[in-house]
Write a protein that holds these residues in place. Sequence first.
Motif, mmCIF file in Angstrom:
data_model
loop_
_atom_site.group_PDB
_atom_site.id
_atom_site.type_symbol
_atom_site.label_atom_id
_atom_site.label_comp_id
_atom_site.label_asym_id
_atom_site.label_seq_id
_atom_site.Cartn_x
_atom_site.Cartn_y
_atom_site.Cartn_z
ATOM 1 N N VAL A 128 0.861 -1.216 -0.064
ATOM 2 C CA VAL A 128 -0.025 0.132 0.146
ATOM 3 C C VAL A 128 0.814 1.208 0.017
ATOM 4 C CG1 VAL A 128 -1.758 1.338 1.389
ATOM 5 C CG2 VAL A 128 -1.601 -1.209 1.345
ATOM 6 N N GLU A 130 0.478 5.085 -0.203
ATOM 7 C CA GLU A 130 -0.454 6.395 -0.308
ATOM 8 C C GLU A 130 0.474 7.575 -0.028
ATOM 9 O OE1 GLU A 130 -3.478 6.397 2.647
ATOM 10 O OE2 GLU A 130 -3.807 4.488 2.090
ATOM 11 N N LYS A 131 0.291 8.604 -1.012
ATOM 12 C CA LYS A 131 1.056 9.892 -0.906
ATOM 13 C C LYS A 131 1.210 10.522 0.495
ATOM 14 C CE LYS A 131 1.983 14.034 -3.742
ATOM 15 N NZ LYS A 131 2.854 13.599 -4.664
ATOM 16 N N LYS A 133 2.436 9.124 3.268
ATOM 17 C CA LYS A 133 2.143 8.157 4.504
ATOM 18 C C LYS A 133 3.266 7.021 3.964
ATOM 19 C CE LYS A 133 -2.548 8.277 5.827
ATOM 20 N NZ LYS A 133 -3.554 7.517 5.922
#
Length: 185
Positions: A128, A130-131, A133
Amino acid sequence: MSLSRIGKMPIAIPEGVEVKVENGVFSVKGKLGQLSQEFHDAVIVKIEDNNIILEPAPIEHAGAMHGLYRALFNNMVVGVSKGFEKQMELVGVGYKAEAKGKHQLELALGFSHSIYMVLSDEVEVETVNEKGKNPIIKLRSYDKQLLGQVAAKIRSFRKPEPYKGKGVKFVDEVLRRKQGKAAGK
């Protein structure tokens, strides 16, 4: 001889799970896969009323084996019926993880080269990204022992350091942090 408190508890066999005990080998088969484990003659394994019951044999160290095998057999039954998952987080600037299919993982952990890892068929990987994070690696398997070994191997590439916490850590892991060098007088 004292009995193990964990060993005394029966293991419920869920629906769709097939259990066999023969010649010192415990086998379990479910919707996610099948596992087998040899066991010591210090425990007696019985299947009664859709439960697995372990009893210690009248020999030395049977109490220790009693709890151990009960925990191992329970993990096998839970694994083939529900499965296990571990989540790992990459903390650090430029650290990346990318899953190539279900069984390959590419890691960028600040080295001059990427790390490519081919996982066994029993372990599935998902990432995963996510931008804003940290990247997260999700590992799933029905074999708890193998899952732990794979997670430990990934973590060993870059263990979290105690000052900034950079490295590969488990999502629920709490790191002991150290204070940096004290400022001059």
